[in-house]
Design a protein around this motif. Structure first.
Motif, mmCIF file in Angstrom:
data_model
loop_
_atom_site.group_PDB
_atom_site.id
_atom_site.type_symbol
_atom_site.label_atom_id
_atom_site.label_comp_id
_atom_site.label_asym_id
_atom_site.label_seq_id
_atom_site.Cartn_x
_atom_site.Cartn_y
_atom_site.Cartn_z
ATOM 1 N N ARG A 27 0.856 -1.189 0.000
ATOM 2 C CA ARG A 27 0.000 0.000 0.000
ATOM 3 C C ARG A 27 0.886 1.231 0.000
ATOM 4 O O ARG A 27 1.320 1.689 1.064
ATOM 5 N N VAL A 29 1.199 4.373 0.445
ATOM 6 C CA VAL A 29 0.405 5.467 0.973
ATOM 7 C C VAL A 29 1.294 6.655 1.296
ATOM 8 O O VAL A 29 2.296 6.522 1.996
ATOM 9 N N GLU A 32 -2.825 9.936 5.075
ATOM 10 C CA GLU A 32 -4.273 9.846 5.209
ATOM 11 C C GLU A 32 -4.822 11.260 5.352
ATOM 12 O O GLU A 32 -4.346 12.043 6.186
ATOM 13 N N ILE A 92 -9.600 9.878 3.379
ATOM 14 C CA ILE A 92 -9.129 9.627 2.017
ATOM 15 C C ILE A 92 -7.677 9.181 2.085
ATOM 16 O O ILE A 92 -6.842 9.862 2.675
ATOM 17 N N THR A 93 -7.381 8.032 1.497
ATOM 18 C CA THR A 93 -6.012 7.518 1.454
ATOM 19 C C THR A 93 -5.321 8.056 0.207
ATOM 20 O O THR A 93 -5.808 7.860 -0.902
ATOM 21 N N LEU A 95 -2.391 7.943 -2.394
ATOM 22 C CA LEU A 95 -1.434 6.979 -2.922
ATOM 23 C C LEU A 95 -0.258 7.671 -3.603
ATOM 24 O O LEU A 95 -0.359 8.822 -4.029
ATOM 25 N N THR A 108 -1.447 -3.147 -5.267
ATOM 26 C CA THR A 108 -1.929 -2.184 -4.283
ATOM 27 C C THR A 108 -3.180 -2.752 -3.619
ATOM 28 O O THR A 108 -4.107 -3.180 -4.301
ATOM 29 N N TYR A 110 -6.607 -2.461 -1.593
ATOM 30 C CA TYR A 110 -7.700 -1.518 -1.392
ATOM 31 C C TYR A 110 -8.670 -2.126 -0.386
ATOM 32 O O TYR A 110 -9.094 -3.272 -0.543
ATOM 33 N N ARG A 114 -13.686 2.313 0.803
ATOM 34 C CA ARG A 114 -12.762 3.399 1.109
ATOM 35 C C ARG A 114 -12.553 4.311 -0.097
ATOM 36 O O ARG A 114 -12.834 3.959 -1.240
ATOM 37 N N TYR A 116 -9.764 6.708 -2.287
ATOM 38 C CA TYR A 116 -8.340 6.812 -2.585
ATOM 39 C C TYR A 116 -8.116 7.946 -3.587
ATOM 40 O O TYR A 116 -8.908 8.154 -4.504
ATOM 41 N N SER A 143 -15.227 0.566 -3.370
ATOM 42 C CA SER A 143 -14.273 1.638 -3.093
ATOM 43 C C SER A 143 -14.151 2.556 -4.309
ATOM 44 O O SER A 143 -14.586 2.205 -5.410
ATOM 45 N N LEU A 145 -11.528 5.483 -6.433
ATOM 46 C CA LEU A 145 -10.202 6.051 -6.656
ATOM 47 C C LEU A 145 -10.304 7.156 -7.694
ATOM 48 O O LEU A 145 -10.863 6.956 -8.772
#
Length: 224
Positions: A27, A29, A32, A92-93, A95, A108, A110, A114, A116, A143, A145
């Motif tokens: 991940r 990341v 956050e 919100i994550t 990337l 990756t 997920y 969620r 992204y 999710s 993105l």
């Protein structure tokens, strides 16, 4: 790229490096972004004309790549779009922009439900098949993105959205209203700033113009 002069904007210069020899899902990341931070960034956000269509397409496909010129508000647009989705939680994550389409698809992780964000994607090329498959994977998880990248649209038309900046004059007026900047301003100063706003080329410049109208705080020594 800076969409607003906010001190708390996302720092996307840090890139998490992934070793190709690991052969495991990772991940990448950057950080956050909490709902509170997102709300603060969006406080003076003005939706561009393409926003409503982008909301519909993101809700349907779970993946949307915002494509356009630099500094037209794609980052905040991505945050605003994700904030409109039905999510398990508001965080919100963010990337790493260094991931390829293949890495985003197969390497990756997920989490279900969620949001992204991948801003200023620096992939050399996009792969339509991998992006479409990534959209299907995200849909299965419920999710979302949003990816942003500079340049022209590619052949991945199913998941790409041409992006544009909001009207600078309307954005200027929204900033004045949001931050209550009209009080105490000389009419001629306000008029000059309003005439200048439509000539500015990026939303960040418009926000800075409005913010610059805020009266400087009186020095403490003078208040005694």
């Amino acid at each position: 790229m800076t969409d607003t002069p906010e001190a708390g904007e996302i720092d996307l210069d840090y890139i998490t490096h992934i070793s190709d020899r690991l052969g495991v899902k990772v991940r990448p990341v950057t950080r956050e972004l909490t709902r509170r931070e997102a709300d603060a960034l969006l406080r003076s956000y003005l939706e561009p004309p393409c926003f409503a269509d982008a909301v519909r397409r993101l809700a349907a496909h779970h993946l949307l790549v915002l494509v356009g010129e630099e500094e037209i508000g794609k980052r905040l647009g991505g945050i605003a779009l994700l904030s409109r989705m039905s999510l398990a939680e508001g965080t919100i994550t963010v990337l790493s922009p260094a991931g390829t389409a293949a890495e985003l698809l197969s390497r990756t992780e997920y989490a279900p439900g969620r949001a992204y964000l991948l801003h200023d994607w620096i992939a050399v090329s996009t792969d339509r098949t991998e992006l479409v498959n990534l959209a299907r994977k995200l849909a299965e998880l419920g999710s979302y993105l949003v990816i942003t990248r500079n340049g022209a649209p590619s052949q991945a038309v199913e998941v790409e959205q041409a992006w544009g900046a909001p009207d600078p004059g309307e954005l200027f007026d929204l900033c004045l209203s949001t931050y209550d900047l009209r009080a105490g301003l000389a009419p001629d100063v306000l008029a000059q700033a309003r005439d200048l706003a439509p000539t500015l080329t990026t939303p960040a410049q418009v926000v800075r113009l409005a913010a610059g109208l805020a009266p400087a705080e009186e020095p403490a020594a003078r208040r005694r």
